[in-house]
Structures are given as C-alpha cells and as structure tokens.
Design a protein around this motif. Structure first.
Motif, PDB file in Angstrom:
ATOM      1  N   LEU A  95       0.819  -1.210   0.000  1.00 58.79           N
ATOM      2  CA  LEU A  95       0.000   0.000   0.000  1.00 58.79           C
ATOM      3  C   LEU A  95       0.859   1.270   0.000  1.00 58.79           C
ATOM      4  CD1 LEU A  95      -3.015   0.880   0.180  1.00 58.79           C
ATOM      5  CD2 LEU A  95      -2.685   1.004   2.651  1.00 58.79           C
ATOM      6  N   ILE A  96       2.017   1.211   0.599  1.00 61.99           N
ATOM      7  CA  ILE A  96       2.923   2.368   0.635  1.00 61.99           C
ATOM      8  C   ILE A  96       3.911   2.322  -0.528  1.00 61.99           C
ATOM      9  CG2 ILE A  96       4.723   3.545   1.983  1.00 61.99           C
ATOM     10  CD1 ILE A  96       1.834   3.789   3.135  1.00 61.99           C
ATOM     11  N   TRP A  97       4.565   1.172  -0.728  1.00 57.81           N
ATOM     12  CA  TRP A  97       5.654   1.060  -1.701  1.00 57.81           C
ATOM     13  C   TRP A  97       5.192   1.296  -3.133  1.00 57.81           C
ATOM     14  CZ3 TRP A  97       7.139  -2.276  -5.715  1.00 57.81           C
ATOM     15  CH2 TRP A  97       8.474  -2.237  -6.065  1.00 57.81           C
ATOM     16  N   ILE A  98       4.118   0.627  -3.544  1.00 57.37           N
ATOM     17  CA  ILE A  98       3.696   0.688  -4.952  1.00 57.37           C
ATOM     18  C   ILE A  98       3.330   2.111  -5.387  1.00 57.37           C
ATOM     19  CG2 ILE A  98       1.936  -0.071  -6.602  1.00 57.37           C
ATOM     20  CD1 ILE A  98       2.159  -2.875  -5.291  1.00 57.37           C
ATOM     21  N   PRO A  99       2.468   2.838  -4.664  1.00 59.31           N
ATOM     22  CA  PRO A  99       2.147   4.201  -5.122  1.00 59.31           C
ATOM     23  C   PRO A  99       3.356   5.134  -5.156  1.00 59.31           C
ATOM     24  CG  PRO A  99       0.593   3.497  -3.432  1.00 59.31           C
ATOM     25  CD  PRO A  99       1.657   2.448  -3.506  1.00 59.31           C
ATOM     26  N   ILE A 100       4.245   5.005  -4.176  1.00 54.68           N
ATOM     27  CA  ILE A 100       5.419   5.881  -4.160  1.00 54.68           C
ATOM     28  C   ILE A 100       6.335   5.577  -5.337  1.00 54.68           C
ATOM     29  CG2 ILE A 100       7.546   6.460  -2.900  1.00 54.68           C
ATOM     30  CD1 ILE A 100       5.879   6.273  -0.304  1.00 54.68           C
ATOM     31  N   VAL A 101       6.572   4.317  -5.607  1.00 49.40           N
ATOM     32  CA  VAL A 101       7.425   3.943  -6.742  1.00 49.40           C
ATOM     33  C   VAL A 101       6.798   4.409  -8.054  1.00 49.40           C
ATOM     34  CG1 VAL A 101       8.337   1.972  -8.049  1.00 49.40           C
ATOM     35  CG2 VAL A 101       8.592   2.051  -5.573  1.00 49.40           C
ATOM     36  N   VAL A 102       5.491   4.292  -8.169  1.00 52.53           N
ATOM     37  CA  VAL A 102       4.804   4.753  -9.380  1.00 52.53           C
ATOM     38  C   VAL A 102       4.996   6.256  -9.550  1.00 52.53           C
ATOM     39  CG1 VAL A 102       2.529   5.124 -10.433  1.00 52.53           C
ATOM     40  CG2 VAL A 102       3.117   2.889  -9.494  1.00 52.53           C
ATOM     41  N   VAL A 103       4.795   7.009  -8.487  1.00 49.81           N
ATOM     42  CA  VAL A 103       4.931   8.470  -8.566  1.00 49.81           C
ATOM     43  C   VAL A 103       6.373   8.887  -8.867  1.00 49.81           C
ATOM     44  CG1 VAL A 103       4.857  10.589  -7.168  1.00 49.81           C
ATOM     45  CG2 VAL A 103       2.948   8.994  -7.108  1.00 49.81           C
ATOM     46  N   LEU A 104       7.329   8.213  -8.250  1.00 45.59           N
ATOM     47  CA  LEU A 104       8.731   8.630  -8.401  1.00 45.59           C
ATOM     48  C   LEU A 104       9.373   8.193  -9.713  1.00 45.59           C
ATOM     49  CD1 LEU A 104      10.205   8.006  -4.831  1.00 45.59           C
ATOM     50  CD2 LEU A 104       9.556  10.180  -5.867  1.00 45.59           C
ATOM     51  N   TRP A 105       9.096   6.955 -10.162  1.00 47.50           N
ATOM     52  CA  TRP A 105       9.927   6.411 -11.229  1.00 47.50           C
ATOM     53  C   TRP A 105       9.212   5.761 -12.402  1.00 47.50           C
ATOM     54  CZ3 TRP A 105      11.909   4.540  -6.182  1.00 47.50           C
ATOM     55  CH2 TRP A 105      12.932   5.356  -5.693  1.00 47.50           C
TER      56      TRP A 105
END
Length: 155
Positions: A95-105
């Motif tokens: 829930l935390i990792w996937i959205p952040i990775v999508v937004v960043l990279w």
C-alpha cells in the motif's frame, strides 16, 4: 514513544532514503548517459523547483523505509499465525511502496503497473519462501536440542 520504535523509524528512514538514491542513480542511467537526473523529469514537473522535488523524493523513499521497518513488527505479534503476519505485512508494505514507486519512477502505463505489482509480489513470495525455510530449519534445531536435553518429547 519507546526508544526501539524511534530507532526503527530513524533507521528505516535513513535506509529508505539511501536506497532511494541508489535506485535514482540507476534510473538516471537509464534515462540519460550524458547527465545525472536527481529526479525523473515527470516527477520534477510536479514542483516549482528541482530542490523541492529532490527533498520530496528523499522524504517519500524514507517513508518506504519507515514502513518496512515498522511493518516488521507484525512478525513479533505472537498470537498471529505466520500466514496472517505475512498477509498483513504484504498489504501494508504494498500500500505504501507501490504508489510511491509509481509516482517517483514509473511511466504510468497498464503494462508498467502490472510489471511493478508482479515484481513486488514475486520478490515477496521468494522472500517469504526463504524466511519460511529458515524458520523451519531453526525450529527443527531447537526441537532437536530440546529432545537431546529431555525437555521435549517428539510424538
């Protein structure tokens, strides 16, 4: 707040931020061989300055580290079975990792989203299998020691 929780938060943030910068290094290599990108252009476009984009990236990758550091506490809840521990840990970290990775990279395509989720799930399954085998081996060693001492009878 307990000291051990603060240490987990601080250590998780530092590890997450450092790993985030390592990932960014490789992402930058993939984007350009001629210059270094501190953040991907699509992410930088969300901010008025590159400095704000970089600081936000560090905070977000630090948040990933904090999430994994604190989510490890689920494995210390003895009344939960291993399956429940792993399921809750998986969903909280995803829930935390996937959205952040999508937004960043990640470029926002369905194929990339599927690839990202599949790689997270695949990595998680491999990690779980390794942890399971190590735990099983440790339990067998402990049981063997208890049987040898006469403290435990294997029926």
């Amino acid at each position: 707040m307990r000291k051990d929780i603060l240490i987990r938060i601080l250590g998780g943030f530092i590890i997450g931020a450092v790993l985030g910068q390592i990932v960014q290094f490789f992402v930058s290599l993939g984007i350009s061989q001629e210059s270094y990108f501190w953040v991907v252009p699509e992410f930088q476009a969300l901010f008025e300055s590159e400095t704000m984009a970089i600081m936000t990236q560090v905070v977000l990758t630090g948040l990933i580290g904090i999430t994994f550091a604190l989510a490890a506490l689920f494995f210390e809840i003895a009344r939960w079975g291993m399956l429940k521990q792993y399921i809750v840990h998986f969903f909280v970290t995803a829930l935390i990792w996937i959205p952040i990775v999508v937004v960043l990279w990640m470029p926002k395509t369905m194929a990339n989203m599927f690839s990202l989720f599949a790689s997270f799930l695949g990595t998680y399954i491999v990690t779980w299998l390794l942890q399971y085998k190590l735990s099983k081996r440790d339990i067998e060693k402990i049981n063997a020691m208890l049987i040898e001492r006469g403290d435990f009878h294997d029926n």
